[in-house]
Design a protein around this motif. Structure first.
Motif, PDB file in Angstrom:
ATOM      1  N   GLU A  55       0.828  -1.205   0.000  1.00  0.00           N
ATOM      2  CA  GLU A  55       0.000   0.000   0.000  1.00  0.00           C
ATOM      3  C   GLU A  55       0.867   1.261   0.000  1.00  0.00           C
ATOM      4  N   GLU A  56       1.917   1.264   0.794  1.00  0.00           N
ATOM      5  CA  GLU A  56       2.832   2.418   0.840  1.00  0.00           C
ATOM      6  C   GLU A  56       3.517   2.630  -0.510  1.00  0.00           C
ATOM      7  N   PHE A  57       3.980   1.538  -1.110  1.00  0.00           N
ATOM      8  CA  PHE A  57       4.641   1.609  -2.412  1.00  0.00           C
ATOM      9  C   PHE A  57       3.706   2.194  -3.467  1.00  0.00           C
ATOM     10  N   LEU A  58       2.466   1.694  -3.517  1.00  0.00           N
ATOM     11  CA  LEU A  58       1.510   2.156  -4.521  1.00  0.00           C
ATOM     12  C   LEU A  58       1.091   3.609  -4.297  1.00  0.00           C
ATOM     13  N   THR A  59       0.988   4.010  -3.041  1.00  0.00           N
ATOM     14  CA  THR A  59       0.667   5.399  -2.728  1.00  0.00           C
ATOM     15  C   THR A  59       1.753   6.320  -3.284  1.00  0.00           C
ATOM     16  N   ALA A  60       3.010   5.956  -3.076  1.00  0.00           N
ATOM     17  CA  ALA A  60       4.127   6.749  -3.599  1.00  0.00           C
ATOM     18  C   ALA A  60       4.159   6.712  -5.131  1.00  0.00           C
ATOM     19  N   LYS A  61       3.862   5.542  -5.697  1.00  0.00           N
ATOM     20  CA  LYS A  61       3.859   5.389  -7.161  1.00  0.00           C
ATOM     21  C   LYS A  61       2.892   6.383  -7.801  1.00  0.00           C
ATOM     22  N   TRP A  62       1.662   6.423  -7.281  1.00  0.00           N
ATOM     23  CA  TRP A  62       0.658   7.269  -7.920  1.00  0.00           C
ATOM     24  C   TRP A  62       0.733   8.722  -7.473  1.00  0.00           C
ATOM     25  N   ALA A  63       1.570   9.025  -6.513  1.00  0.00           N
ATOM     26  CA  ALA A  63       1.867  10.429  -6.223  1.00  0.00           C
ATOM     27  C   ALA A  63       2.772  10.992  -7.321  1.00  0.00           C
ATOM     28  N   LYS A  64       3.566  10.109  -7.940  1.00  0.00           N
ATOM     29  CA  LYS A  64       4.479  10.501  -9.022  1.00  0.00           C
ATOM     30  C   LYS A  64       3.840  10.298 -10.398  1.00  0.00           C
ATOM     31  N   GLU A  65       3.128   9.202 -10.579  1.00  0.00           N
ATOM     32  CA  GLU A  65       2.573   8.820 -11.879  1.00  0.00           C
ATOM     33  C   GLU A  65       1.096   9.194 -11.934  1.00  0.00           C
ATOM     34  N   THR A  66       0.783  10.298 -12.623  1.00  0.00           N
ATOM     35  CA  THR A  66      -0.610  10.714 -12.745  1.00  0.00           C
ATOM     36  C   THR A  66      -1.138  10.319 -14.124  1.00  0.00           C
ATOM     37  N   SER A  67      -2.450  10.425 -14.300  1.00  0.00           N
ATOM     38  CA  SER A  67      -3.098  10.069 -15.573  1.00  0.00           C
ATOM     39  C   SER A  67      -2.743   8.635 -15.966  1.00  0.00           C
ATOM     40  N   TYR A  68      -2.663   7.762 -14.983  1.00  0.00           N
ATOM     41  CA  TYR A  68      -2.222   6.371 -15.142  1.00  0.00           C
ATOM     42  C   TYR A  68      -3.315   5.526 -15.783  1.00  0.00           C
ATOM     43  N   THR A  69      -2.956   4.794 -16.838  1.00  0.00           N
ATOM     44  CA  THR A  69      -3.860   3.824 -17.463  1.00  0.00           C
ATOM     45  C   THR A  69      -3.049   2.597 -17.848  1.00  0.00           C
ATOM     46  N   LEU A  70      -3.573   1.424 -17.474  1.00  0.00           N
ATOM     47  CA  LEU A  70      -2.854   0.154 -17.589  1.00  0.00           C
ATOM     48  C   LEU A  70      -3.623  -0.863 -18.419  1.00  0.00           C
ATOM     49  N   ARG A  71      -2.871  -1.662 -19.162  1.00  0.00           N
ATOM     50  CA  ARG A  71      -3.419  -2.852 -19.833  1.00  0.00           C
ATOM     51  C   ARG A  71      -2.527  -4.030 -19.502  1.00  0.00           C
ATOM     52  N   LYS A  72      -3.152  -5.153 -19.154  1.00  0.00           N
ATOM     53  CA  LYS A  72      -2.437  -6.394 -18.897  1.00  0.00           C
ATOM     54  C   LYS A  72      -2.989  -7.472 -19.833  1.00  0.00           C
ATOM     55  N   GLU A  73      -2.119  -8.358 -20.288  1.00  0.00           N
ATOM     56  CA  GLU A  73      -2.532  -9.489 -21.115  1.00  0.00           C
ATOM     57  C   GLU A  73      -1.863 -10.758 -20.603  1.00  0.00           C
ATOM     58  N   LEU A  74      -2.612 -11.825 -20.607  1.00  0.00           N
ATOM     59  CA  LEU A  74      -2.097 -13.137 -20.210  1.00  0.00           C
ATOM     60  C   LEU A  74      -0.998 -13.559 -21.167  1.00  0.00           C
ATOM     61  N   PHE A  75       0.129 -13.977 -20.612  1.00  0.00           N
ATOM     62  CA  PHE A  75       1.256 -14.456 -21.408  1.00  0.00           C
ATOM     63  C   PHE A  75       1.357 -15.976 -21.310  1.00  0.00           C
ATOM     64  N   ALA A  76       1.282 -16.506 -20.074  1.00  0.00           N
ATOM     65  CA  ALA A  76       1.355 -17.947 -19.848  1.00  0.00           C
ATOM     66  C   ALA A  76       0.824 -18.241 -18.445  1.00  0.00           C
ATOM     67  N   PHE A  77       0.514 -19.525 -18.178  1.00  0.00           N
ATOM     68  CA  PHE A  77       0.033 -19.887 -16.848  1.00  0.00           C
ATOM     69  C   PHE A  77       0.291 -21.370 -16.579  1.00  0.00           C
ATOM     70  N   THR A  78       0.310 -21.703 -15.294  1.00  0.00           N
ATOM     71  CA  THR A  78       0.318 -23.087 -14.821  1.00  0.00           C
ATOM     72  C   THR A  78      -0.732 -23.173 -13.716  1.00  0.00           C
ATOM     73  N   ASP A  79      -0.677 -24.212 -12.932  1.00  0.00           N
ATOM     74  CA  ASP A  79      -1.698 -24.407 -11.894  1.00  0.00           C
ATOM     75  C   ASP A  79      -1.894 -23.185 -11.006  1.00  0.00           C
ATOM     76  N   ASN A  80      -0.812 -22.619 -10.444  1.00  0.00           N
ATOM     77  CA  ASN A  80      -0.948 -21.496  -9.516  1.00  0.00           C
ATOM     78  C   ASN A  80      -0.064 -20.304  -9.879  1.00  0.00           C
ATOM     79  N   LYS A  81       0.396 -20.261 -11.125  1.00  0.00           N
ATOM     80  CA  LYS A  81       1.263 -19.167 -11.571  1.00  0.00           C
ATOM     81  C   LYS A  81       0.722 -18.582 -12.868  1.00  0.00           C
ATOM     82  N   ILE A  82       0.922 -17.260 -13.002  1.00  0.00           N
ATOM     83  CA  ILE A  82       0.515 -16.560 -14.214  1.00  0.00           C
ATOM     84  C   ILE A  82       1.643 -15.609 -14.601  1.00  0.00           C
ATOM     85  N   ALA A  83       1.934 -15.547 -15.897  1.00  0.00           N
ATOM     86  CA  ALA A  83       2.866 -14.562 -16.444  1.00  0.00           C
ATOM     87  C   ALA A  83       2.051 -13.584 -17.287  1.00  0.00           C
ATOM     88  N   VAL A  84       2.402 -12.305 -17.159  1.00  0.00           N
ATOM     89  CA  VAL A  84       1.616 -11.234 -17.756  1.00  0.00           C
ATOM     90  C   VAL A  84       2.521 -10.273 -18.512  1.00  0.00           C
TER      91      VAL A  84
END
Length: 151
Positions: A55-84
């Motif tokens: 939470e502290e890290f993200l608070t600092a991140k968005w104090a610096k990074e404004t107008s933030y917009t993100l896209r994530k896409e699945l790259f690969a996965f296994t039973d309990n792991k995902i790569a993005v």
């Protein structure tokens, strides 16, 4: 963000899009709850553990990074792991409000309850012009075409 492992292609894809939508809220307290209390992160050169540190890290991140917009896409996965693969754009408050885009990869490992217990992120920022932005106001980030050169 339940969707516990083991993942199928469908549930892994849904997990990635739920994470994308959650991060686009830019609500550090809410986002931190998607991680285990002892979750371990590497975010570029930062190493942290636990939801309070997240939470502290993200608070600092968005104090610096404004107008933030993100896209994530699945790259690969296994039973309990995902790569993005991800792309996000922001204005950098520490660099004259220049527009930047970050490209990168994440690998995630999940606990049995579906919360993330490990997140490792590698990313690179580039400066872009207003005309080069993908994620302009009103666009659906999931519909923005990305050419092969950006995958």
């Amino acid at each position: 963000m339940s969707l516990p492992p083991p993942f199928t292609k469908e549930t892994a894809h849904l997990k990635v899009k739920k994470a994308q939508d959650l991060w686009n809220t830019q609500d550090p307290a809410r986002i931190a709850q998607a991680y285990t209390p002892d979750s371990v992160w590497r975010n570029r050169g930062s190493f942290l553990s636990g939801t309070a540190a997240i939470e502290e890290f993200l608070t600092a991140k968005w104090a610096k990074e404004t107008s933030y917009t993100l896209r994530k896409e699945l790259f690969a996965f296994t039973d309990n792991k995902i790569a993005v693969q991800f792309w996000y754009e922001f204005q950098d408050k520490n660099d004259g409000m220049k527009w930047k885009r970050c490209y990168g990869l994440e690998d995630w490992t999940f606990a049995e309850d579906g919360k993330m217990k490990k997140r490792h992120m590698s990313g690179n920022d580039i400066t872009i012009n207003e005309a080069d932005r993908w994620f302009k106001d009103g666009v659906d980030v999931n519909e923005v075409p990305l050419s092969a050169s950006h995958w």
